[in-house]
Design a protein around this motif. Structure first.
Motif, PDB file in Angstrom:
ATOM      1  N   GLN A  80      12.399  -2.841  -8.624  1.00 19.31           N
ATOM      2  CA  GLN A  80      13.485  -4.316  -9.899  1.00 19.31           C
ATOM      3  C   GLN A  80      13.584  -5.249  -9.957  1.00 19.31           C
ATOM      4  N   GLN A  81      14.352  -5.734  -8.112  1.00 14.99           N
ATOM      5  CA  GLN A  81      14.294  -6.612  -7.340  1.00 14.99           C
ATOM      6  C   GLN A  81      12.893  -7.414  -6.925  1.00 14.99           C
ATOM      7  N   ALA A  82      12.082  -6.363  -7.127  1.00 17.67           N
ATOM      8  CA  ALA A  82      10.481  -7.237  -6.785  1.00 17.67           C
ATOM      9  C   ALA A  82       9.897  -7.446  -8.137  1.00 17.67           C
ATOM     10  N   GLU A  83      11.089  -7.171  -9.113  1.00 15.22           N
ATOM     11  CA  GLU A  83      10.092  -7.104 -11.117  1.00 15.22           C
ATOM     12  C   GLU A  83       8.829  -6.117 -10.952  1.00 15.22           C
ATOM     13  N   VAL A  84       8.952  -5.590 -10.509  1.00 11.06           N
ATOM     14  CA  VAL A  84       7.525  -4.344 -10.620  1.00 11.06           C
ATOM     15  C   VAL A  84       7.766  -3.454 -12.675  1.00 11.06           C
ATOM     16  N   PRO A  85       7.666  -4.227 -13.103  1.00 11.97           N
ATOM     17  CA  PRO A  85       7.619  -3.144 -14.679  1.00 11.97           C
ATOM     18  C   PRO A  85       7.097  -1.924 -14.512  1.00 11.97           C
ATOM     19  N   PRO A  86       6.797  -0.968 -15.606  1.00  9.77           N
ATOM     20  CA  PRO A  86       5.873   0.130 -15.882  1.00  9.77           C
ATOM     21  C   PRO A  86       5.064  -0.523 -16.140  1.00  9.77           C
ATOM     22  N   GLY A  87       3.411  -0.742 -16.233  1.00 12.33           N
ATOM     23  CA  GLY A  87       2.653  -0.677 -16.120  1.00 12.33           C
ATOM     24  C   GLY A  87       1.672  -2.067 -14.988  1.00 12.33           C
ATOM     25  N   THR A  88       3.026  -1.871 -14.618  1.00  9.45           N
ATOM     26  CA  THR A  88       2.198  -3.510 -13.684  1.00  9.45           C
ATOM     27  C   THR A  88       1.190  -2.004 -12.761  1.00  9.45           C
ATOM     28  N   THR A  89      -0.340  -3.905 -12.678  1.00 10.75           N
ATOM     29  CA  THR A  89      -1.291  -3.292 -11.565  1.00 10.75           C
ATOM     30  C   THR A  89      -0.969  -3.786 -10.328  1.00 10.75           C
ATOM     31  N   ILE A  90      -1.087  -2.639  -9.595  1.00 11.72           N
ATOM     32  CA  ILE A  90      -0.595  -2.872  -8.172  1.00 11.72           C
ATOM     33  C   ILE A  90      -1.705  -3.446  -6.921  1.00 11.72           C
ATOM     34  N   GLU A  91      -2.229  -3.558  -5.985  1.00 11.98           N
ATOM     35  CA  GLU A  91      -2.498  -3.483  -4.713  1.00 11.98           C
ATOM     36  C   GLU A  91      -1.542  -2.501  -3.231  1.00 11.98           C
ATOM     37  N   VAL A  92      -2.772  -1.567  -3.124  1.00  9.23           N
ATOM     38  CA  VAL A  92      -1.574  -0.486  -2.211  1.00  9.23           C
ATOM     39  C   VAL A  92      -3.037  -0.713  -0.920  1.00  9.23           C
ATOM     40  N   GLU A  93      -2.302  -0.432  -0.218  1.00  9.20           N
ATOM     41  CA  GLU A  93      -3.239  -1.703   1.751  1.00  9.20           C
ATOM     42  C   GLU A  93      -2.484  -0.298   2.449  1.00  9.20           C
ATOM     43  N   LEU A  94      -3.470   0.412   2.784  1.00  8.04           N
ATOM     44  CA  LEU A  94      -3.219   1.910   3.712  1.00  8.04           C
ATOM     45  C   LEU A  94      -4.366   1.409   5.168  1.00  8.04           C
ATOM     46  N   ALA A  95      -3.347   1.353   6.711  1.00  6.93           N
ATOM     47  CA  ALA A  95      -4.719   1.022   7.351  1.00  6.93           C
ATOM     48  C   ALA A  95      -4.989  -0.457   7.167  1.00  6.93           C
ATOM     49  N   LEU A  96      -6.652   0.038   6.944  1.00  5.52           N
ATOM     50  CA  LEU A  96      -7.529  -1.068   6.807  1.00  5.52           C
ATOM     51  C   LEU A  96      -8.654  -0.436   4.404  1.00  5.52           C
ATOM     52  N   ASP A  97      -7.656   0.026   4.809  1.00  7.36           N
ATOM     53  CA  ASP A  97      -7.771   0.378   2.970  1.00  7.36           C
ATOM     54  C   ASP A  97      -7.061   0.244   1.790  1.00  7.36           C
ATOM     55  N   ARG A  98      -8.333  -0.287   1.012  1.00  2.00           N
ATOM     56  CA  ARG A  98      -6.893  -1.371  -0.189  1.00  2.00           C
ATOM     57  C   ARG A  98      -8.001  -0.034  -1.673  1.00  2.00           C
ATOM     58  N   TYR A  99      -6.401   0.165  -2.110  1.00  6.62           N
ATOM     59  CA  TYR A  99      -6.550   0.838  -3.775  1.00  6.62           C
ATOM     60  C   TYR A  99      -6.111  -0.171  -4.610  1.00  6.62           C
ATOM     61  N   TYR A 100      -6.202   0.017  -5.540  1.00  5.39           N
ATOM     62  CA  TYR A 100      -5.508  -0.413  -7.380  1.00  5.39           C
ATOM     63  C   TYR A 100      -4.242   0.404  -7.581  1.00  5.39           C
ATOM     64  N   ALA A 101      -3.916   0.486  -7.846  1.00  6.63           N
ATOM     65  CA  ALA A 101      -2.361   1.162  -8.591  1.00  6.63           C
ATOM     66  C   ALA A 101      -1.651   0.537  -9.805  1.00  6.63           C
ATOM     67  N   VAL A 102      -0.469   1.965 -10.618  1.00  3.56           N
ATOM     68  CA  VAL A 102      -0.506   1.617 -11.422  1.00  3.56           C
ATOM     69  C   VAL A 102       1.416   1.657 -11.684  1.00  3.56           C
ATOM     70  N   ALA A 103       1.583   1.345 -11.764  1.00  5.07           N
ATOM     71  CA  ALA A 103       3.229   1.484 -11.834  1.00  5.07           C
ATOM     72  C   ALA A 103       3.528   2.417 -13.436  1.00  5.07           C
TER      73      ALA A 103
END
Length: 275
Positions: A202-225
């Motif tokens: 909520q602090q970061a203003e990420v409501p349900p349905g928002t598309t985000i990008e997740v990065e672990l190590a050197l890999d990136r993935y799209y995700a949905v809240a």
């Protein structure tokens, strides 16, 4: 209706697994001392020596357990100078286990640490205490004696609460367009719990349905809240609030930990506003 003493219930959490005799032997020790005790196995599937995972699972699950004696053994320091403990929280729950931070988050969530004692009275341990199996020889007997009504201070001398070992719980870094989080633990379905809560999103203003990008190590993935797994298509990566109100990564119908190669302690970077 049957009335139970609050101490009649013993919950049991460990990293012992179920393939060996460790859990059954501890049950036997408890029942020989306190045959009327009701034992509730929370889990014995904590990953070996993962104290932080054990502490978080204990703290998450105890609100759903009856007040009683709470035995927890994830003890990579067994046989060293680390102290064996019994704690009491503000709700009257008693905790038995090692002084390695495992018990503290649950006790603090239960109204704070009201009393702490070292398990030092040999009267309440087995006659022979091995160097490698304190769960059987020290902790299980202490839990059983407490369930049978032995007073807390009979088990050993008092300790100051601020002298107890505590875990370093990582804090997330929430920025304007990104969050740096840490993997806390991974459940058997491969869902990846992060050190995030709904309030952080909520602090970061990420409501349900928002598309985000997740990065672990050197890999990136799209995700949905998402609110639930049903909000995503099979195979989609989702960021969701789990049943304990923690934020986790999952794959609808899949195993997120395997896809990400995730492990406890790993950093996760989340980009919030994806074009």
């Amino acid at each position: 209706m049957t009335e139970y003493s609050p101490r009649m219930f013993i919950t049991f959490l460990s990293d012992f697994g179920l393939q060996d005799d460790f859990v059954g032997t501890c049950h036997g020790v408890i029942k020989r001392i306190a045959p009327e005790a009701e034992i509730i196995d929370i889990t014995h599937g904590i990953q070996p020596q993962q104290v932080l995972q054990g502490a978080l699972v204990l703290a998450n699950t105890l609100p759903y357990m009856p007040v009683g004696v709470h035995l927890a053994v994830v003890d990579p320091g067994v046989g060293t100078a680390r102290r064996p403990l019994v704690l009491e929280d503000g709700e009257g729950r008693l905790y038995v286990g090692p002084d390695n931070g495992l018990l503290v988050p649950a006790a603090e969530a239960g109204g704070g640490i009201a009393a702490a004692h070292e398990l030092a009275n040999p009267r309440y341990a087995l006659e022979r205490v091995s160097r490698t199996f304190h769960g059987r020889d020290l902790f299980a007997p202490a839990a059983a004696h407490l369930a049978a009504g032995v007073a807390l201070d009979e088990l050993g001398p008092p300790l100051a609460a601020d002298a107890l070992a505590r875990l370093d719980l990582p804090e997330p870094d929430v920025g304007e367009n990104r969050i740096r989080a840490t993997v806390l633990y991974i459940d058997r379905f491969g869902n990846v719990q992060l050190n995030l809560t709904r309030e952080h999103l909520q602090q970061a203003e990420v409501p349900p349905g928002t598309t985000i990008e997740v990065e672990l190590a050197l890999d990136r993935y799209y995700a949905v809240a998402a609110r639930t797994f049903a909000d995503a298509r099979k195979g989609d990566v989702i960021l969701y609030e789990d049943s304990y109100r923690n934020i986790a990564l999952a794959i609808s119908g899949g195993n997120a930990a395997e896809l990400f190669g995730a492990a406890p302690g790993q950093e996760v970077r989340i980009r919030l506003r994806v074009p």
